[in-house]
Design an enzyme around this catalytic site. Sequence first.
Site, mmCIF file in Angstrom:
data_model
loop_
_atom_site.group_PDB
_atom_site.id
_atom_site.type_symbol
_atom_site.label_atom_id
_atom_site.label_comp_id
_atom_site.label_asym_id
_atom_site.label_seq_id
_atom_site.Cartn_x
_atom_site.Cartn_y
_atom_site.Cartn_z
ATOM 1 N N GLU A 147 4.031 4.534 5.174
ATOM 2 C CA GLU A 147 2.884 3.616 5.124
ATOM 3 C C GLU A 147 1.683 4.341 4.530
ATOM 4 O OE1 GLU A 147 1.594 0.854 5.009
ATOM 5 O OE2 GLU A 147 0.925 0.035 6.924
ATOM 6 N N ASP A 148 0.785 3.589 3.920
ATOM 7 C CA ASP A 148 -0.395 4.218 3.314
ATOM 8 C C ASP A 148 -1.401 4.707 4.357
ATOM 9 O OD1 ASP A 148 -1.047 1.613 4.069
ATOM 10 O OD2 ASP A 148 -2.105 1.103 2.224
ATOM 11 N N LYS A 177 -6.934 6.852 10.151
ATOM 12 C CA LYS A 177 -8.328 6.674 10.612
ATOM 13 C C LYS A 177 -8.268 6.662 12.135
ATOM 14 C CE LYS A 177 -9.976 3.491 7.035
ATOM 15 N NZ LYS A 177 -10.436 2.113 6.839
ATOM 16 N N GLY A 227 0.783 -1.244 0.000
ATOM 17 C CA GLY A 227 0.000 0.000 0.000
ATOM 18 C C GLY A 227 0.807 1.282 0.000
ATOM 19 N N VAL A 237 -11.428 2.907 2.164
ATOM 20 C CA VAL A 237 -10.987 3.751 1.062
ATOM 21 C C VAL A 237 -10.095 2.968 0.109
ATOM 22 C CG1 VAL A 237 -11.213 5.947 2.290
ATOM 23 C CG2 VAL A 237 -9.082 4.653 2.491
ATOM 24 N N ARG A 285 -5.076 0.121 -7.057
ATOM 25 C CA ARG A 285 -4.016 0.865 -6.377
ATOM 26 C C ARG A 285 -3.505 2.001 -7.263
ATOM 27 N NH1 ARG A 285 -2.098 -2.285 -1.951
ATOM 28 N NH2 ARG A 285 -2.333 -4.518 -2.202
ATOM 29 N N ASP A 298 -4.892 2.275 10.677
ATOM 30 C CA ASP A 298 -6.286 1.997 10.988
ATOM 31 C C ASP A 298 -6.332 1.588 12.473
ATOM 32 O OD1 ASP A 298 -8.916 1.159 10.886
ATOM 33 O OD2 ASP A 298 -8.630 -0.386 9.392
ATOM 34 N N ASP A 312 -5.766 -0.695 -1.891
ATOM 35 C CA ASP A 312 -6.483 -1.603 -2.782
ATOM 36 C C ASP A 312 -7.877 -1.937 -2.286
ATOM 37 O OD1 ASP A 312 -5.425 -3.189 -0.547
ATOM 38 O OD2 ASP A 312 -6.268 -4.886 -1.641
HETATM 39 P P1 IMP Z 1 -3.974 -1.557 10.830
HETATM 40 O O1 IMP Z 1 -3.015 -2.635 11.218
HETATM 41 O O2 IMP Z 1 -5.385 -1.876 11.277
HETATM 42 O O3 IMP Z 1 -3.556 -0.179 11.264
HETATM 43 O O4 IMP Z 1 -4.103 -1.595 9.270
HETATM 44 C C1 IMP Z 1 -3.189 -1.090 8.417
HETATM 45 C C2 IMP Z 1 -3.264 -1.750 7.066
HETATM 46 O O5 IMP Z 1 -4.608 -2.129 6.727
HETATM 47 C C3 IMP Z 1 -2.844 -0.784 6.001
HETATM 48 O O6 IMP Z 1 -1.482 -0.938 5.724
HETATM 49 C C4 IMP Z 1 -3.704 -1.166 4.816
HETATM 50 O O7 IMP Z 1 -3.008 -2.108 4.041
HETATM 51 C C5 IMP Z 1 -4.920 -1.804 5.400
HETATM 52 N N1 IMP Z 1 -6.094 -0.890 5.406
HETATM 53 C C6 IMP Z 1 -6.668 -0.315 6.475
HETATM 54 N N2 IMP Z 1 -7.729 0.435 6.118
HETATM 55 C C7 IMP Z 1 -7.814 0.336 4.785
HETATM 56 C C8 IMP Z 1 -8.704 0.918 3.814
HETATM 57 O O8 IMP Z 1 -9.641 1.688 4.108
HETATM 58 N N3 IMP Z 1 -8.459 0.596 2.510
HETATM 59 C C9 IMP Z 1 -7.438 -0.220 2.133
HETATM 60 N N4 IMP Z 1 -6.579 -0.782 2.999
HETATM 61 C C10 IMP Z 1 -6.769 -0.503 4.319
#
Ligand code: IMP
Length: 186
Positions: free
Chosen positions: A102-103, A134, A46, A156, A168, A106, A162
């Site tokens: 990082e993209d 987020k 991402g 998103v 992407r 979350d 993706d």
């Molecule tokens: P976390 O570990 O929950 O913080 O998630 C991070 C990863 O989840 C990111 O690197 C993304 O690859 C994926 N991700 C989280 N939210 C989204 C979204 O809305 N769209 C696409 N990928 C997401």
Amino acid sequence: MQEYREFLAKTLIDETALQNRIRELAEEINHDYAGQDLMLICILRGGVVFMVDLMRHIRVPHVMDCMAISSYGVGARASNGNVRVTYDLQNNIAGRNVLIVEDIVDSGHTISHVLEMLSTRNPKSLKVCVLLDKKERREVPVPVAYCGFEIPNAYVFGYGLDIDEYYRNLPFIGIVDLEKYKGNTE
Ligand code: IMP
């Protein structure tokens, strides 16, 4: 794969806003690391599009490396905290100024795991740069040094992010209407 216009609820951040903000982030980085050497670490997949655009505006001397993390199960739309490194760095980070690119953050599980792991390798400094945050979804605290945009709790896609590995390439960030999205049938 379904045509994205069928499930695009709306464009959240357009191409101009993305590129303007990325230039600003790069200027902050140029300022903060002035006179130093930097190692950018892209979190695959991402973070690729963001990293490539960001580094074109970074003027401090830097090298890059990549790391792949698997956190979401196939087809899942929420992180479960079950984070695993599937491709590790090829370079030693000891004594280096490391900036993770990082993209999106979350729940925070992915970045928190990466930070924990990399901090044991004795970098000189270790910071995080994310395009999207987020914040309201956070389950574990994450120190974010550079953030492009805080966004609401929605799925998103585009600009590196993706939907079932597709789209992407889009130059903007869009919100998925999950009721209209049929899933990847390929
Ligand atoms: P976390 O570990 O929950 O913080 O998630 C991070 C990863 O989840 C990111 O690197 C993304 O690859 C994926 N991700 C989280 N939210 C989204 C979204 O809305 N769209 C696409 N990928 C997401």
